[in-house]
Design a protein around this motif. Structure first.
Motif, PDB file in Angstrom:
ATOM      1  N   ALA A  38       0.816  -1.216   0.000  1.00 10.37           N
ATOM      2  CA  ALA A  38       0.000   0.000   0.000  1.00 10.37           C
ATOM      3  C   ALA A  38       0.847   1.263   0.000  1.00 10.37           C
ATOM      4  O   ALA A  38       0.522   2.246  -0.687  1.00 10.37           O
ATOM      5  CB  ALA A  38      -0.934  -0.011   1.206  1.00 10.37           C
ATOM      6  N   ALA A  39       1.936   1.285   0.765  1.00 14.20           N
ATOM      7  CA  ALA A  39       2.767   2.483   0.858  1.00 14.20           C
ATOM      8  C   ALA A  39       3.421   2.791  -0.489  1.00 14.20           C
ATOM      9  O   ALA A  39       3.453   3.942  -0.936  1.00 14.20           O
ATOM     10  CB  ALA A  39       3.834   2.312   1.929  1.00 14.20           C
ATOM     11  N   ARG A  40       3.956   1.756  -1.149  1.00 13.84           N
ATOM     12  CA  ARG A  40       4.564   1.977  -2.459  1.00 13.84           C
ATOM     13  C   ARG A  40       3.531   2.395  -3.492  1.00 13.84           C
ATOM     14  O   ARG A  40       3.782   3.273  -4.328  1.00 13.84           O
ATOM     15  CB  ARG A  40       5.292   0.709  -2.906  1.00 13.84           C
ATOM     16  CG  ARG A  40       6.593   0.437  -2.147  1.00 13.84           C
ATOM     17  CD  ARG A  40       7.163  -0.912  -2.486  1.00 13.84           C
ATOM     18  NE  ARG A  40       8.465  -1.137  -1.856  1.00 13.84           N
ATOM     19  CZ  ARG A  40       9.008  -2.323  -1.677  1.00 13.84           C
ATOM     20  NH1 ARG A  40       8.354  -3.420  -2.084  1.00 13.84           N
ATOM     21  NH2 ARG A  40      10.184  -2.438  -1.087  1.00 13.84           N
ATOM     22  N   GLN A  41       2.338   1.785  -3.431  1.00 14.19           N
ATOM     23  CA  GLN A  41       1.303   2.126  -4.391  1.00 14.19           C
ATOM     24  C   GLN A  41       0.874   3.583  -4.230  1.00 14.19           C
ATOM     25  O   GLN A  41       0.597   4.263  -5.220  1.00 14.19           O
ATOM     26  CB  GLN A  41       0.096   1.195  -4.221  1.00 14.19           C
ATOM     27  CG  GLN A  41      -1.009   1.403  -5.247  1.00 14.19           C
ATOM     28  CD  GLN A  41      -0.553   1.156  -6.683  1.00 14.19           C
ATOM     29  OE1 GLN A  41       0.385   0.381  -6.930  1.00 14.19           O
ATOM     30  NE2 GLN A  41      -1.184   1.831  -7.633  1.00 14.19           N
ATOM     31  N   ASP A  42       0.821   4.086  -3.002  1.00 20.32           N
ATOM     32  CA  ASP A  42       0.487   5.500  -2.779  1.00 20.32           C
ATOM     33  C   ASP A  42       1.484   6.423  -3.461  1.00 20.32           C
ATOM     34  O   ASP A  42       1.122   7.445  -4.050  1.00 20.32           O
ATOM     35  CB  ASP A  42       0.453   5.806  -1.276  1.00 20.32           C
ATOM     36  CG  ASP A  42      -0.833   5.316  -0.616  1.00 20.32           C
ATOM     37  OD1 ASP A  42      -1.791   5.022  -1.356  1.00 20.32           O
ATOM     38  OD2 ASP A  42      -0.863   5.238   0.625  1.00 20.32           O
TER      39      ASP A  42
END
Length: 630
Positions: free
Chosen positions: A374-378
């Motif tokens: 999720a953090a990378r996708q953000d």
């Protein structure tokens, strides 16, 4: 000190003079200054006719012959005869005489100056006019006729209450400025002769001093003492005094030798004087409170410090689980590296490729695939948007203001998520807040004490000390304020893991391999497989950026890439992978990502960041004053 005035009828005043003068005089001076400024503005661009400067002359000498007596009322009486030799231009109609400004006030005590005569060197009368200006008695010599060459002016006058009671030395002192610091002209010689009434001889303490130079100068000069016809005579002189330079003498008497003059005070000044005991007590209290504030600031800082963790750091060869690169940056207080490290993390994890933009100094990120993390996708969404297509490109350079803002918001969100995960928490600011507010109160209290001391002319030094102490304590309280979140016990474990990773990055290669060959490392990394080692070192590159060792780590990675005979899939330079080329691209990437630092710095904030005994100075006494040309 009544020694600073300059002329063309506009005296300059010292701080002591300003304190001793009535408020009305200060308002008049302000009004005159505003009027002069207005006239100057209106006359911009209009050529004014040239006139000679009436202050453009010199003095050959200035001699003051003084006699000090004690009157029937026990007050000091001073008779003064000043012999002033001015030298004007020989061939220019410039001056009609001089203006001698004699201070008529000594620390609020009226001197009751009376001019008895103005003559030349032969004793012939010289025309003069008297006027008062803001505590000065001005003697304007001459008439409408111009004067040339050397001209002598002998001005005789009397004053009273020229003695000060000095509390610090428990004595009375005659402190006298001879010529004063308010002249724009140099003096070839300044000298004085002070003759004491014979009845004062037994009252002398034996202390005498002479000072020379600009106001506040502590340079001492010689003072001679002799006895003539039962009178004690003091003589002092100085040569080649420049503009605004003065000669001061100070003579000590036993306390109570003279009845002191009464200070003239208005209602406000009288109130301040009557409040002296309260002011002194409040000053001492402010100093004590400053110490309390400093202690409170230190205690508040200790209460808000990070959890200590395990205390033992073990080198770690892999990143901590469940913490993104951006979160790690905030956890170790390296938030400035959060965005650049996150972009490199996207590359080494295979979600983007770094492309060298040969047409400019920027770097191009090419979209490869979305991320399950999720953090990378953000971060990917911040770069390319929600519906990015494979192959999409985003240029990172100094013009990427909007992009920098979006990435900054992601950095702020990562910081806040640490609190939600229980890794950080808001620090307890109660004690620290008290220290800051109390420090502000101490500074205000000290300022009030200083103001009342100045208005009351008490000479109390405690207010000044209290201001310094209060400001130091307040500065300490502000500097020790905890602006970022506090790391909890749980967060301390992750932080220690990151510190262990830093230690691993700093190891020599043989020591690094030894860690990888430990039971824990051997289970996950085959050090005999160069490709596995390359992938591990790639994965650690963002963390090398966090700790500021990207140069050293890129060099290590370059060696491993060459040994493995492969090229990183996330990197597309003009040649095979090299630490130099990567660092060049990374520099451009970091510069572009920081294009608008203010936009993405976030709300987390950073660091906020006695005269007769030799202790006097020129300009300390009564008299003096100054003058100029007429």
């Amino acid at each position: 000190m009544a020694d600073r005035t300059a002329y063309a009828r506009t005296p300059q005043v010292s701080s002591r003079e300003a304190r001793s003068r009535p408020p009305g005089g200060r308002w008049r001076r302000a009004a005159v200054a505003l009027a002069v400024a207005a006239v100057a503005l209106l006359s911009v661009g209009v050529a004014a006719p040239a006139h000679a400067d009436t202050d453009d002359f010199t003095f050959d000498s200035f001699h003051a012959d003084m006699t000090l007596v004690r009157g029937a009322d026990q007050h000091a009486q001073l008779l003064v005869t000043e012999t002033i030799v001015a030298r004007f231009p020989e061939d220019e109609e410039q001056n009609r005489g001089i203006i001698r400004a004699i201070p008529d006030d000594y620390d609020g005590v009226p001197l009751e100056t009376e001019v008895t005569s103005v003559t030349d060197e032969d004793g012939d009368p010289v025309p003069y006019e008297l006027s008062t200006d803001d505590g000065f008695l001005e003697v304007a010599t001459g008439d409408d006729s111009f004067v040339f060459g050397a001209q002598t002016y002998v001005i005789s006058y009397s004053q009273r209450d020229t003695i000060r009671a000095i509390e610090e030395t428990a004595s009375d002192e005659f402190q006298r400025d001879i010529n004063g610091t308010g002249w724009d002209q140099p003096f070839g010689e300044v000298s004085t002769t002070l003759t004491m009434d014979p009845e004062l001889a037994d009252a002398l303490t034996g202390n005498a001093a002479c000072y020379i130079g600009r106001e506040w100068s502590t340079e001492q000069c010689d003072i001679e003492t002799s006895t003539e016809n039962g009178s004690v005579v003091f003589r002092a002189s100085g040569v080649d005094l420049g503009a605004e330079e003065n000669l001061t003498i100070a003579i000590g008497f036993e306390p109570g030798t003279f009845v002191p003059g009464e200070v003239e005070r208005n209602v406000i000044e009288q109130f301040a004087f009557d409040a002296t005991p309260v002011v002194r007590g409040a000053s001492v209290a402010a100093i004590v409170l400053s110490v309390v504030v400093a202690i409170g600031a230190i205690v508040g800082r200790r209460r808000g410090r990070d959890a200590p963790g395990r205390g033992v750091i073990v080198p770690q060869f892999d990143p901590p689980a469940d913490v993104s690169v951006m979160q790690a940056a905030h956890l170790i207080a390296r938030k400035g590296q959060a965005v650049p490290a996150a972009l490199v993390d996207l590359a080494v994890s295979g979600h983007v490729r770094l492309l060298d933009d040969e047409s400019s100094k920027g770097v191009v990120l090419q979209y490869v695939r979305p991320s399950d993390d999720a953090a990378r996708q953000d971060v990917l969404v911040a770069l390319f948007g929600e519906d990015a297509e494979v192959g999409a490109r985003k240029k990172i350079d100094a013009a990427a203001q909007a992009l920098a803002g979006r990435l900054g918001k992601r950095s702020d969100a990562a910081r806040d998520s640490l609190r939600e995960a229980g890794l950080t928490e808001k620090p307890d600011h109660r004690v620290a807040s008290f220290a800051i507010y109390a420090g502000l109160g101490v500074v205000v209290l000290a300022l009030v004490c200083v103001l009342l001391g100045v208005l009351g002319r008490t000479g109390w030094w405690g207010g000044g000390v209290a201001i310094v102490a209060g400001l130091l304590a307040l500065t300490l309280a502000v500097s020790l304020w905890r602006y970022r979140d506090r790391v909890t016990d749980r967060g301390a474990l992750v932080r220690d893991h990151l510190v262990g990773l830093r230690d691993y990055l700093a190891l020599a290669e043989k020591d690094r391999l030894r860690v990888l060959q430990s039971p824990q490392g051997a289970e996950r990394i085959d050090t005999g497989d160069p490709l596995q080692v390359v992938h591990l070192y790639e994965e650690l590159l963002p963390y090398a950026i966090l700790w500021g060792v990207e140069k050293e780590w890129a060099e290590v990675l370059e060696v491993r890439v060459r040994e493995a005979g492969v090229q990183p899939t996330w990197y597309d330079g003009s040649s095979s992978f090299s630490s130099l080329q990567f660092l060049t691209m990374y520099g451009a990437l970091r510069s572009g990502a920081s294009a608008s630092a203010a936009a993405w710095a976030g709300s987390g904030g950073g660091s906020y960041t006695g005269g007769s005994m030799g202790g006097g100075f020129s300009g300390m006494g009564s008299g003096g004053g100054g003058g100029g040309g007429r």
